[in-house]
Structures are given as C-alpha cells and as structure tokens.
Design a protein around this motif. Structure first.
Motif, PDB file in Angstrom:
ATOM      1  N   GLU A 109      71.566  51.099  38.710  1.00 27.95           N
ATOM      2  CA  GLU A 109      70.219  51.660  38.767  1.00 27.95           C
ATOM      3  C   GLU A 109      69.826  52.216  37.409  1.00 27.95           C
ATOM      4  OE1 GLU A 109      67.767  55.290  41.032  1.00 27.95           O
ATOM      5  OE2 GLU A 109      69.776  54.716  41.683  1.00 27.95           O
ATOM      6  N   THR A 157      61.626  52.256  38.815  1.00 25.61           N
ATOM      7  CA  THR A 157      63.057  52.299  39.089  1.00 25.61           C
ATOM      8  C   THR A 157      63.501  50.865  39.264  1.00 25.61           C
ATOM      9  OG1 THR A 157      63.016  54.466  40.160  1.00 25.61           O
ATOM     10  CG2 THR A 157      64.851  53.014  40.719  1.00 25.61           C
ATOM     11  N   MET A 159      66.672  48.271  40.166  1.00 24.60           N
ATOM     12  CA  MET A 159      67.971  48.219  40.846  1.00 24.60           C
ATOM     13  C   MET A 159      68.563  46.825  40.712  1.00 24.60           C
ATOM     14  SD  MET A 159      68.276  51.279  42.355  1.00 24.60           S
ATOM     15  CE  MET A 159      69.595  50.912  43.506  1.00 24.60           C
ATOM     16  N   TYR A 252      59.509  50.173  42.850  1.00 29.75           N
ATOM     17  CA  TYR A 252      60.905  49.758  42.756  1.00 29.75           C
ATOM     18  C   TYR A 252      60.961  48.267  42.446  1.00 29.75           C
ATOM     19  CZ  TYR A 252      63.348  54.015  44.179  1.00 29.75           C
ATOM     20  OH  TYR A 252      63.879  55.273  44.203  1.00 29.75           O
TER      21      TYR A 252
END
Length: 323
Positions: A109, A157, A159, A252
């Motif tokens: 992450e 963010t 991932m 995300y």
C-alpha cells in the motif's frame, strides 16, 4: 400394604388437585430436558463451528508492549517504533512455511498523487497536510527500515496484491467489477482498477491511461492503464477525508503487487535524500507498507501457529492477531 392403600385413598380423595400437580411436574421435567438438550446442541454446534471456521491473521508490532516499555523506561515511543520496524515480506514468507498455514497472501500500500489525465474525486474541500507516523504509512514499515522524515499525503491510495484471493474487498463483495476485468498477477504490467465514481468524474473508460506522481517529488511520474472499473459499497470517513482525498473509497486504485513494487523500487532509486537539523535522514521516496494475511483451516491450527512462529524466529516484540 397398608401404606399403599392409604396412598391410593389420598390420591383418589384429591384426584383433581393431584392430576394438576402431576401435569405441572411433567411439564417442568420435560422443559428441563429440552433446555439441557438445546444447551448441549448449541455447545456442540459452537465447537464444530470453531473447528471448521476459516481463520485469518496478521503479524504486527506489539504496540501495547512498546507503549509499556516507553512508559516504564522513559524512552521515546517514536524511537522504540523505529527500532522495531514491521517484519519484511521475506520474513512473512518464512513464517508462512509453517505446516499450520493453509494459505498466505500479501499486499503493498502506498499514497500517490495526480498528474495528467486524472483528478481525485472529492465532495468537500480537503486540507493539505504532511503526514508521519499517524497516517498509516509509518516510518520503517516497508521492506526495510525507513527514514525519520515526513512525507506528503497523496491524492489516491494505491494497493498492490499478489493474488486475487488477497483482494478481500472484492472477495467479500464490497467491491465489484462493472467493466473490464481484473489485471494479471504474474508480472508488472502497469494495469489497474479504478472506481466507477472516479471514472465518471474524469470521463475515463477501460483502456485509457492515467498518469500519477510521487507526492514528495512531482516530477517523478508513473503511467498506468485502466484494465477494469469497479463499484464499491464501502463508506468513507468524512473526518479523514477532510485532510486527504486519498481516504475516500472512490479514490482507491488497485493493481498487482509486482507493478506497485516496481514503482516503489524506482522511487527509492530516484529519491533525493538529505539530513535535517535533527540529524534525521529524509527522503522523497514513496512511503509504503507491506501487509501479509495468513489463513488457517480452523482455530486449532491458528493457535498452533502462534506457538510455531516463535520457534521459527519471531521476536516477542511482535504479536499475531486475527485479521
């Protein structure tokens, strides 16, 4: 014989009352038997459920122990945390060799910013802030001990996962692919998934390319190709979103582990480093955090694993918790 005769006379003399008492006694006896049976059945079902329940767990620094040590020894909590960085991926994989582990998955992450072709979705104005140990990207939580410098929080963010099973938000149905498909996991192909909210906000579709940048060094950019678009039912924390749009589930971005690892490696190679007035080394490299999830067939295997990892070398400064 005389006793029995008198007993029969007493019963026949108060027949109605005695029948009522007998019925009450019978009901009480039956109810007790039923209650005991239900209790035993519930206990059996609970034991069987725990036996067959799939358990997941993670390994992390034992913060309670560190806080107690800081309090007792008068040491700084920050320094103690830096002395005990999160375990590396190599260490996680070593512990996954335990015979009690059913499956092991891991993810990476990081926080990354906008560049060309994409803007973060936001419902309210966000406040720019720098982040350190409190934003989730703790110094030293990557694959090596990190630096003490603060880093800028990005707009998104990002991932990276090693397998589809590691993408728990998709496995449990929180996120669902609405267009395109999940990327490949075997190589760094720079493909990604973005939310339907983000795609609509930026008028993006599957096959389009987006450019992202290092929030600590805007000239450092990375180009990803949208391989799929997903919808999400995840709720956002408005308090956190006030400081960073990256906390909004709509912002995300998902990719595979190899892609994100290649990005963080490149960022470290290009990093500009310096030493501040406190003689703490700072760096522009992307902050990142590696996480591993262990799966077990049942609670017994999980408990055995907690003992086994100690023999495999896990320090007592770390603990195993249910994921």
């Amino acid at each position: 014989m005389y006793i029995f005769k008198n007993a029969l006379k007493n019963i026949s003399r108060n027949l109605g009352r005695n029948i009522l008492i007998g019925i009450i006694a019978l009901v009480i006896a039956v109810s007790s038997c039923v209650a005991l049976s239900i209790k035993q059945a519930a206990k059996t079902a609970q034991n069987e459920g725990l036996k067959d329940l799939s358990i997941t767990a993670t390994i992390g620094v034992d913060m309670t122990k560190i806080q107690e040590q800081a309090k007792n020894d008068g040491q700084e909590l920050r320094q103690l945390m830096q002395d005990r960085p999160a375990i590396t991926l190599a260490e996680m994989q070593k512990y996954s060799n335990s015979s009690y582990v059913k499956d092991f998955n891991y993810s990476l992450e990081s926080s990354i910013s906008k560049s060309d072709g994409i803007e973060p979705y936001t419902e309210t104005e966000t406040e720019t802030t720098t982040t350190g140990d409190t934003n989730g990207f703790k110094v030293g939580t990557g694959d090596k001990k990190g630096f003490g410098g603060m880093g800028q929080q990005g707009d998104f963010t990002i991932m990276g996962y090693n397998t589809e099973n590691a993408m728990t938000s998709f496995v449990n149905g929180t996120n669902k692919i609405t267009s395109g498909e999940v990327f490949s996991f075997d190589k760094a192909d720079n493909s990604c998934l973005i939310s339907d909210t983000l795609s609509t906000f930026n008028n993006l579709k599957v096959g389009d390319k987006i450019k992202l940048s290092n929030p600590n060094l805007s000239t450092e950019t990375y180009e990803l190709t949208i391989n799929g678009i997903y919808s999400t039912t995840a709720t956002s924390d408005n308090k956190m979103m006030r400081f960073s749009a990256s906390q909004d589930p709509a912002n995300y971005i998902y990719t595979n582990y190899n892609t994100l690892k290649a990005i963080t490696n490149n960022s470290e190679n290009k990093a500009q480093k310096a030493t501040d007035q406190n003689e703490t080394e700072t760096t522009t490299a992307l902050r990142y955090q590696t996480s591993g999830i262990y799966s077990f067939s049942n609670i017994e295997q999980f408990n055995n694993f907690k003992t086994d990892v100690v023999s495999l070398g896990l320090s007592k400064d770390y603990k195993i918790g249910r994921a």
